[in-house]
Each structure stands twice: as C-alpha cells, then as structure tokens.
Design an enzyme around this catalytic site. Structure first.
Site, PDB file in Angstrom:
ATOM      1  N   LYS A  37       0.780  -1.283   0.011  1.00  0.00           N
ATOM      2  CA  LYS A  37      -0.066  -0.053   0.085  1.00  0.00           C
ATOM      3  C   LYS A  37       0.825   1.277  -0.094  1.00  0.00           C
ATOM      4  O   LYS A  37       2.010   1.272   0.639  1.00  0.00           O
ATOM      5  CB  LYS A  37      -0.975   0.181   1.151  1.00  0.00           C
ATOM      6  CG  LYS A  37      -1.793  -1.117   1.288  1.00  0.00           C
ATOM      7  CD  LYS A  37      -2.882  -0.819   2.598  1.00  0.00           C
ATOM      8  CE  LYS A  37      -2.150  -0.860   3.880  1.00  0.00           C
ATOM      9  NZ  LYS A  37      -3.278  -0.383   4.785  1.00  0.00           N
ATOM     10  N   ARG A 136     -14.939  -1.233   9.590  1.00  0.00           N
ATOM     11  CA  ARG A 136     -14.302  -0.594   8.528  1.00  0.00           C
ATOM     12  C   ARG A 136     -14.580  -1.182   7.275  1.00  0.00           C
ATOM     13  O   ARG A 136     -15.120  -0.436   6.371  1.00  0.00           O
ATOM     14  CB  ARG A 136     -12.814  -0.378   8.774  1.00  0.00           C
ATOM     15  CG  ARG A 136     -12.050   0.488   7.961  1.00  0.00           C
ATOM     16  CD  ARG A 136     -10.618   0.581   8.186  1.00  0.00           C
ATOM     17  NE  ARG A 136      -9.684  -0.593   7.887  1.00  0.00           N
ATOM     18  CZ  ARG A 136      -8.538  -0.663   7.955  1.00  0.00           C
ATOM     19  NH1 ARG A 136      -7.751   0.360   8.177  1.00  0.00           N
ATOM     20  NH2 ARG A 136      -7.833  -1.770   7.801  1.00  0.00           N
ATOM     21  N   TYR A 258       9.349  31.548  11.661  1.00  0.00           N
ATOM     22  CA  TYR A 258       8.300  32.044  11.670  1.00  0.00           C
ATOM     23  C   TYR A 258       7.433  32.472  12.909  1.00  0.00           C
ATOM     24  O   TYR A 258       7.657  31.562  13.687  1.00  0.00           O
ATOM     25  CB  TYR A 258       7.178  31.316  10.606  1.00  0.00           C
ATOM     26  CG  TYR A 258       7.439  31.618   9.227  1.00  0.00           C
ATOM     27  CD1 TYR A 258       7.349  32.814   8.710  1.00  0.00           C
ATOM     28  CD2 TYR A 258       7.965  30.434   8.392  1.00  0.00           C
ATOM     29  CE1 TYR A 258       7.465  32.892   7.236  1.00  0.00           C
ATOM     30  CE2 TYR A 258       7.986  30.600   6.987  1.00  0.00           C
ATOM     31  CZ  TYR A 258       7.777  31.869   6.441  1.00  0.00           C
ATOM     32  OH  TYR A 258       8.193  31.959   5.052  1.00  0.00           O
ATOM     33  N   MET A 306       8.056  25.592   4.798  1.00  0.00           N
ATOM     34  CA  MET A 306       7.617  24.866   3.683  1.00  0.00           C
ATOM     35  C   MET A 306       8.844  24.071   3.234  1.00  0.00           C
ATOM     36  O   MET A 306       8.906  22.699   2.804  1.00  0.00           O
ATOM     37  CB  MET A 306       6.829  25.892   2.638  1.00  0.00           C
ATOM     38  CG  MET A 306       6.746  24.756   1.309  1.00  0.00           C
ATOM     39  SD  MET A 306       6.055  25.727  -0.117  1.00  0.00           S
ATOM     40  CE  MET A 306       4.692  26.167   0.645  1.00  0.00           C
TER      41      MET A 306
END
Length: 363
Positions: A37, A136, A258, A306
C-alpha cells in the site's frame, strides 16, 4: 534526482526489508505475504516489490486498483495480487484483464464480481473479508444475515481466501484481539476449507493462534516497530539526511523562524537545512524535532517551514556543519518510531508522507 541538486538524501535498505520479510516468514508455518500500500509505505514499490519477490514472496496486497495494475508489471506472473478495497463500480473487467484478485467487502462488490463471472461463463477468484469488529471494511453482520439464507450467495465466485483485520494488534493485552479472533473462527465456518488470514504486522507477534494460513505484514517489513513500547525486533530500512544550506551565529534575544516563537537564550549557532513540510517533514516537529550529527542529538528550533527548518548546532565542530554537509533526520540514531513519537503520530504516517524532492538511494 541528482544528489548534488537535492536538499536531502533518502536511503532505502532493500537488504533490511528482505531480512525483515525472512524473519517474519520464519516465525510461522503460515505463508507470508507483503503489503505494498501507498507505494510500499512511501519507500518505492518499483524497487521494493521485486526485491521481496526475489526473497520468495508470492502474495502481495495493495489498497487500490491502480496500485495493483502497476504492481503486476513488477512481479512474476505467478504472484498473486489482492486488492484490499475491492472493485470500484465499473472496474471488474480491469481486475480480470490484469489478473488481479479483489477482496470483496460488501454485497455490492460481490454482485459486480458475480455479474462478470456470469458474462464470462466461468468462476472468478476472490478473497472474502468479514468485519469482526473494526467497522471499517468487510461483510457486516447485517450483510451476512441477508445473504446467509441464500444457498447461492457465492455462485460464480471461487473463494481463495477468507480474511479480517485486527483493530488492536499493537496492544497485545487488549481483549479486542481475542474477541475478533473468536468471531473470525465463527465466520470462517461459512467457507469451510478456504485458507484464512487475520494477522497484520503486529498480529504476527500475538502468537500462532492468530497466524492461520497467511500472514499479511506491511509496516513491519519497513522497520516500523510492531510492538510499541518494546525493543524493535526488526531492522531499520530507511534513513533521511538533510543538507545544510547555511550556518549563522545568532545573539541573545534573536528569534528563529516564523512567528518568532523561538527566542535564543545566549549566543547560538543555527544551521538551516533544506527540508520542510513540503517534503513531508511534519510541521508538528516545530520546536520538538531532532537531528543527529555523528550520533550527537541536536534540536530543531523554531517552526518547520515549507522548504527548511532551523537546527541548533551550538557546540558541534564548525567544520562538521558547513553548507552542503548532511545531518541525520531519521536513521540509526533517530529510528522512524522515535521521529513519529516526537511528531505526535505513528511511523506509518512518517514513512508514507516522505516526499518526492529527496534524492532516493537504494542499497
């Protein structure tokens, strides 16, 4: 990607993945599959799948049909490929064309697969999944109650596997494990003689009563600890090294990153490295993450942005942290599960988020 042009280097140890597969396979008399997966948990199905096929793996699982179509080109024809999500509406013929076996999870998927079998005038193979408590995927009790009164509910379908999925296998003392196992044993009686599978990575370590005929490890193949809170019995398969962009001396009271959330106490050496959340390095590691330089742990300071983040390298020899030098973000000193704990998540998420901007190296 050219190593000199990338901001970081991701190394995938195919030998470690093969060794982990051998170890898991040797823990049981059951056969051992491999779960592919999410591009082999972010590590590259194109490289990982052939390596496992060479190791002797003959059964593979993907989540989506498109993953399975790609996988079919990577492994020998005799390998069996199951698609966990089953056939999306209108795709049954794709499964037949690419020799893929669906995991049927509900009456709608069963009906679609049976309709194709009727058109082709032949039985078609499928795995049947039962929901044993996770709510699920798999046939729910209400589905089975409606189908159970019909003797022909599987007409046209040749079951090759009956399976379910454990919700709490990484918690060996959870009563949910035994409850699901008992429900699975009851539901298996609907398909007598069909091979069975219940154990995921952590389920392998619950003991032989959970092994049945086929193990389905995924995360454990890639070095994620299947027994949280205990020593990891498997080999680390991935490392990530970030490249230093610049180093500067900051003074007492200067801020880093930041939002001005990190204020330096005293003079510090701050290295900016070229990895950020666009590379899949999670923003939650802001002020919590770590790096390693020659086995010395140094902290991430300020926010992960980022494309970069700051590392406090005060006290590290200057020649060791110059532009172009590499720091370990994940690997021998900082295993994937430790990185995940710092990020407040699990190793699965750390690996599957790894981005495409790294220089990838397979050994």
């Amino acid at each position: 990607m050219d190593a000199s042009r990338a901001g970081a280097r991701l190394t995938v140890d195919l030998g470690a993945i093969r060794a982990n597969y051998r170890q898991l396979a040797n823990m049981s008399r059951a056969s051992c599959a491999a779960v592919m997966k999410a591009d082999a948990y972010g590590l590259g199905m194109e490289q990982v799948a052939p390596a496992l096929a060479l190791e002797g793996c003959k059964v593979f699982f993907t989540a989506h049909l498109q993953e399975a179509i790609a996988l079919r080109q990577l492994v020998p024809e005799h390998c069996l490929i199951y698609v966990l999500h089953g056939p999306p509406p209108g795709t049954a013929r794709d499964f037949f064309q690419y020799d893929l076996t669906p995991v049927l999870n509900d009456p709608g998927q069963l009906q679609e697969w049976r309709a194709l079998a009727l058109k082709l005038g032949r039985e078609l193979p499928a795995a049947i999944q039962f929901d044993t408590g996770m709510s699920r995927m798999g046939f729910a009790p209400s589905d089975l109650a409606a189908l159970g009164s019909r003797s022909d509910w599987l007409a046209g379908v040749r079951p090759t596997l009956v399976m379910s999925h454990l919700a709490c296998a990484d918690e060996p003392d959870s009563p949910m494990n035994e409850a699901q196992r008992r429900r699975f044993n009851t539901l298996r009686e609907l398909l007598p003689g069909v091979p069975a599978s219940l154990a995921n990575s952590s389920g392998v370590f619950l003991g032989p009563e959970y092994h049945y005929d086929l193990l389905r490890p995924g995360a454990a193949l890639y070095g994620i600890n299947p027994q949280p809170g205990r020593p990891n019995p498997l080999r680390q398969a991935v490392s990530l090294h970030a490249r230093v962009v610049q180093v500067r001396t900051v003074r007492d009271g200067d801020v880093v990153g930041y939002g001005a959330h990190h204020v330096c106490a005293g003079e510090r050496q701050i290295a900016t490295v070229a990895v950020g959340y666009a590379d899949g390095w999670q923003r939650s590691l802001s002020g919590r993450g770590q790096a390693a330089i020659d086995d010395v742990i140094v902290p991430v300071v300020g926010r992960v942005s980022m494309d970069s983040m700051g590392i406090d390298v005060t006290g590290i020899p200057a020649e060791r942290v110059v532009p172009g030098a590499e720091l370990e973000l994940m690997g021998a000193t900082l295993p994937v599960d430790e990185v995940a704990a710092l990020a407040g998540t699990i190793g699965y998420e750390v690996l599957t988020r790894l981005g495409s901007r790294f220089h990838r190296r397979y050994v």
